[in-house]
Design a protein around this motif. Structure first.
Motif, PDB file in Angstrom:
ATOM      1  N   TYR A  16       0.786  -1.234  -0.090  1.00 28.58           N
ATOM      2  CA  TYR A  16       0.071   0.059  -0.179  1.00 28.58           C
ATOM      3  C   TYR A  16       0.987   1.186   0.041  1.00 28.58           C
ATOM      4  O   TYR A  16       0.719   2.207  -0.809  1.00 28.58           O
ATOM      5  CB  TYR A  16      -0.915  -0.236   1.157  1.00 28.58           C
ATOM      6  N   THR A 201      -6.032  -5.285  -4.104  1.00 29.15           N
ATOM      7  CA  THR A 201      -6.416  -5.985  -2.841  1.00 29.15           C
ATOM      8  C   THR A 201      -6.640  -5.064  -1.420  1.00 29.15           C
ATOM      9  O   THR A 201      -5.909  -3.817  -1.631  1.00 29.15           O
ATOM     10  CB  THR A 201      -5.732  -7.207  -2.473  1.00 29.15           C
ATOM     11  N   LEU A 202      -7.433  -5.531  -0.743  1.00 28.36           N
ATOM     12  CA  LEU A 202      -7.528  -4.854   0.635  1.00 28.36           C
ATOM     13  C   LEU A 202      -6.118  -5.224   1.188  1.00 28.36           C
ATOM     14  O   LEU A 202      -5.892  -6.126   1.423  1.00 28.36           O
ATOM     15  CB  LEU A 202      -8.554  -5.416   1.471  1.00 28.36           C
ATOM     16  N   ASN A 203      -5.803  -3.938   2.034  1.00 30.74           N
ATOM     17  CA  ASN A 203      -4.490  -4.453   3.062  1.00 30.74           C
ATOM     18  C   ASN A 203      -5.282  -4.018   4.421  1.00 30.74           C
ATOM     19  O   ASN A 203      -6.280  -3.514   4.442  1.00 30.74           O
ATOM     20  CB  ASN A 203      -3.511  -3.118   2.816  1.00 30.74           C
ATOM     21  N   PHE A 204      -4.259  -4.464   5.339  1.00 35.26           N
ATOM     22  CA  PHE A 204      -4.875  -4.271   6.711  1.00 35.26           C
ATOM     23  C   PHE A 204      -5.536  -3.034   7.244  1.00 35.26           C
ATOM     24  O   PHE A 204      -6.607  -3.099   7.761  1.00 35.26           O
ATOM     25  CB  PHE A 204      -3.657  -4.734   7.748  1.00 35.26           C
ATOM     26  N   GLU A 207      -8.595  -2.265   5.732  1.00 36.84           N
ATOM     27  CA  GLU A 207      -9.777  -3.008   5.981  1.00 36.84           C
ATOM     28  C   GLU A 207     -10.400  -2.773   7.424  1.00 36.84           C
ATOM     29  O   GLU A 207     -11.432  -2.934   7.459  1.00 36.84           O
ATOM     30  CB  GLU A 207      -9.122  -4.504   6.130  1.00 36.84           C
ATOM     31  N   VAL A 210     -13.374  -0.808   6.332  1.00 35.72           N
ATOM     32  CA  VAL A 210     -14.340  -1.821   5.632  1.00 35.72           C
ATOM     33  C   VAL A 210     -15.224  -2.547   6.821  1.00 35.72           C
ATOM     34  O   VAL A 210     -16.373  -2.652   7.113  1.00 35.72           O
ATOM     35  CB  VAL A 210     -13.931  -2.807   4.875  1.00 35.72           C
ATOM     36  N   ASP A 211     -14.367  -2.831   8.140  1.00 31.88           N
ATOM     37  CA  ASP A 211     -14.883  -3.505   9.273  1.00 31.88           C
ATOM     38  C   ASP A 211     -15.684  -2.594   9.909  1.00 31.88           C
ATOM     39  O   ASP A 211     -16.941  -2.866  10.534  1.00 31.88           O
ATOM     40  CB  ASP A 211     -13.613  -3.814  10.227  1.00 31.88           C
ATOM     41  N   THR A 218     -11.783  -3.609  14.714  1.00 34.06           N
ATOM     42  CA  THR A 218     -10.878  -4.388  14.622  1.00 34.06           C
ATOM     43  C   THR A 218     -10.108  -4.781  16.056  1.00 34.06           C
ATOM     44  O   THR A 218      -9.750  -5.966  16.225  1.00 34.06           O
ATOM     45  CB  THR A 218      -9.613  -3.771  13.827  1.00 34.06           C
ATOM     46  N   LEU A 316     -12.487   2.345  -2.690  1.00 37.58           N
ATOM     47  CA  LEU A 316     -12.754   0.971  -2.410  1.00 37.58           C
ATOM     48  C   LEU A 316     -13.854   0.610  -3.383  1.00 37.58           C
ATOM     49  O   LEU A 316     -13.989  -0.491  -3.828  1.00 37.58           O
ATOM     50  CB  LEU A 316     -13.433   0.880  -0.928  1.00 37.58           C
ATOM     51  N   LEU A 321     -14.290  -3.428  -3.748  1.00 37.33           N
ATOM     52  CA  LEU A 321     -13.817  -4.135  -2.468  1.00 37.33           C
ATOM     53  C   LEU A 321     -14.968  -3.656  -1.425  1.00 37.33           C
ATOM     54  O   LEU A 321     -14.909  -3.940  -0.306  1.00 37.33           O
ATOM     55  CB  LEU A 321     -12.468  -3.538  -2.147  1.00 37.33           C
ATOM     56  N   LEU A 322     -16.052  -3.108  -1.779  1.00 33.82           N
ATOM     57  CA  LEU A 322     -16.847  -2.564  -0.655  1.00 33.82           C
ATOM     58  C   LEU A 322     -18.281  -3.128  -1.155  1.00 33.82           C
ATOM     59  O   LEU A 322     -18.792  -2.777  -2.266  1.00 33.82           O
ATOM     60  CB  LEU A 322     -17.004  -1.069  -0.508  1.00 33.82           C
TER      61      LEU A 322
END
Length: 322
Positions: A16, A201-204, A207, A210-211, A218, A316, A321-322
């Motif tokens: 990222y 792709t999603l990175n930590f 994300e 998103v959570d 998280t 996203l 990715l969402l």
């Protein structure tokens, strides 16, 4: 263009932060030698090869953190090296193999090659606020965190904070190596990074947003600090372009609660369906203060969280990715 004619190496470029550093370097006229574990894996490289200037000034190299000497080709002839490659995981079965070895040995592997490459004038290493914040007694509301703070590796070990442990050990090893070998090294310590993503792709850290949208928190904490990926990338590049840059730089944002983030998302995207937080109550976290004056002295102006969140969600959605 500031980087015209200069050649730099960036490690771990499919990641990222590194992707943004590469984008910025290309825009500023640098030639970039970028390392990835597998240059033929288009999922990891297509977004890099699509960047403005990539055709003319981006070259990909295969390198692995745990393979001694595997960075030699990429670093050869470079004026500077950005070492960003390091695993980011918070759930591990074998912390030594999954996190600590690649973080510590990988950093020493890269620095050893820099030491043996006479063209390299400066090395910029990406660390984390994880190497700053894990301390005893825990940080309280009156503490002002600055670049003199280091996480306590023993405390990380006792509390099984494996990621902070890996970043702390890697940074400590890097400083020791730089001191012993006279390497001009600058270290960046960003917090949780959000903002638009270039990789598919999603990175930590993204994300985590998103959570929050999906009703998960998280770390089950009431508040977070977020900083924009574009500010972090710019700070890295400025650390190369500012001759007087030295030591460590904290790059972090103000403290926001999960509820603040959800409110902002509601305002920015009324059509976004936010899940309930599973009845999670906001923990009243005593937050500490963070001094980012040193990063500002590099000429980094911090992006407001509203803009970062907006651009994160737009990105996203574009990437489905969402």
């Amino acid at each position: 263009m500031s980087g015209g004619g200069k050649v730099v190496c960036v490690t771990g470029t499919s990641g990222y932060i590194a992707s943004w550093i590469v984008k910025l370097l290309l825009l500023r006229g640098y030639t970039v030698k970028a390392t990835v574990r597998d240059p033929s894996d288009t999922k990891k490289t297509a977004h890099l090869l699509a960047l403005d200037g990539a055709n003319e000034r981006l070259k990909l190299f295969k390198a692995d953190l745990l393979e001694e000497g595997s960075f030699e080709q990429a670093i050869k002839g470079c004026d500077a090296v950005f070492h960003t490659a390091s695993p980011v995981k918070f759930t591990v079965t074998d912390p030594q193999t999954e996190l600590i070895d690649p973080a510590v040995n990988g950093t020493i592997n890269v620095l050893t090659t820099c030491k043996n490459t006479s063209s390299v004038k400066r090395v910029i290493v990406t660390s984390s606020t994880a190497a700053i914040l894990v301390r005893q007694p825990p940080l309280g509301p009156n503490d002002v965190v600055d670049e003199t703070f280091f996480s306590d590796p023993n405390l990380c070990l006792e509390t099984k904070y494996w990621y902070p442990l890996s970043k702390t050990l890697a940074e400590n090893a890097a400083w020791q190596f730089a001191k012993d070998n006279g390497i001009d090294m600058v270290v960046m310590n960003p917090g949780f990074i959000i903002g638009p993503i270039l990789q598919p792709t999603l990175n930590f850290s993204v994300e985590m947003i998103v959570d929050i949208i999906n009703g998960k928190s998280t770390f089950n904490t009431g508040s977070y600090r977020f900083v924009d990926v574009r500010d972090v990338a710019l700070a890295h590049v400025k650390a190369l372009e500012t001759p007087s840059a030295n030591g460590r730089y904290i790059i972090d944002g103000p403290s926001v609660t999960v509820n603040d983030v959800r409110e902002l998302l509601r305002e920015l995207f009324p059509d976004l369906s936010l899940a309930d937080m599973n009845g999670e109550s906001e923990m009243n976290l005593a937050t500490y203060k963070v001094c980012v004056e040193k990063a500002k002295s590099l000429g980094v102006e911090f992006t407001p969280i509203e803009s970062s969140l907006r651009d994160t969600i737009i990105s996203l959605r574009e990437k489905c990715l969402l």
